[in-house]
Design an enzyme around this catalytic site. Structure first.
Site, PDB file in Angstrom:
ATOM      1  CG  ASP A  33      -2.037  -0.964   1.186  1.00 22.54           C
ATOM      2  OD1 ASP A  33      -2.049  -1.814   0.272  1.00 22.54           O
ATOM      3  OD2 ASP A  33      -2.919  -0.885   2.067  1.00 22.54           O
ATOM      4  CG  HIS A 176       2.087  -0.308   4.406  1.00 18.91           C
ATOM      5  ND1 HIS A 176       1.688  -1.319   5.254  1.00 18.91           N
ATOM      6  CD2 HIS A 176       1.014   0.522   4.269  1.00 18.91           C
ATOM      7  CE1 HIS A 176       0.425  -1.102   5.627  1.00 18.91           C
ATOM      8  NE2 HIS A 176       0.011   0.005   5.049  1.00 18.91           N
TER       9      HIS A 176
END
Length: 214
Positions: A33, A176
């Site tokens: 992300d 992430h």
């Protein structure tokens, strides 16, 4: 001579793909992300060196600011997906604001060369009926996760590797774009998956599960 010489040249290129497909007892979804950030090139390098493909849930503002990195994600064989434009708490916004967050990201990613995303992940995993309906309006399937690596919470490299070790066929892990520990974990994640006969797959827009790349 040239015609005969071309046959053995092609055969070895096909063999590894067949072998790797046969070695896949299941598929998992690796997701990252908040990119593409300044760390995106190093992340892509780590993934490519480990032979892994992943789904990149990009924010629209980062895609607009770093179009070359979006193109690099696609070139590296990654799948590019929608993670809102400014990473807000969508459930606290009006329907019109939610619409703008999602639609602007579709436009930004498309404009950056990332194609038209089919998948959407709401920031913080926060969703409701309105968020889901707006995503569906743009042909997006909402994707959350089965395993949270906790890399956003300063998880160690060991902890991230252990989290990936809990993945089973069809499941998705949250990671992430930014953390150095996540990049450091990637080679070991690849080794762990291979040892269990699992391969990094794509996330199906139909089922929301990890499947063999098409």
């Amino acid at each position: 001579m040239n015609g005969a010489g071309s046959v053995p040249a092609q055969a070895p290129a096909q063999a590894p793909a067949q072998a790797s497909a046969a070695a896949c007892a299941g598929y998992v979804g690796l997701t990252f992300d908040d990119g593409p950030s300044g760390n995106a090139p190093a992340l892509l390098t780590a993934l490519k060196q480990s032979g892994l493909r992943a789904t990149m849930f990009n924010t629209g503002q980062n895609a607009a600011a770093n179009p070359a990195q979006v193109r690099a994600q696609v070139s590296a064989g990654m799948w590019v997906a929608n993670h809102s434009y400014t990473h807000p708490h969508l459930t606290q916004l009006s329907q019109a604001q939610i619409d703008a967050e999602i639609s602007r990201t579709q436009t930004a990613i498309g404009g950056a060369g990332g194609g038209t995303p089919k998948l959407f992940r709401p920031p913080y995993g926060e969703t409701n009926a309105t968020v889901k309906s707006v995503a569906a309006k743009y042909g997006l399937t909402q994707i959350l996760w089965d395993v949270d690596s906790q890399d956003w919470n300063n998880a160690s490299t060991d902890a991230i590797v252990q989290a990936a070790g809990r993945l089973t066929n069809g499941q998705i892990i949250l990671m992430h774009d930014g953390p150095a520990n996540t990049r450091a974990a990637i080679p070991r994640i690849a080794q762990g998956l291979a040892a269990r006969g699992l391969c990094a797959g794509m996330i199906s827009p139909q089922t929301g599960r990890a499947v063999a790349p098409s």
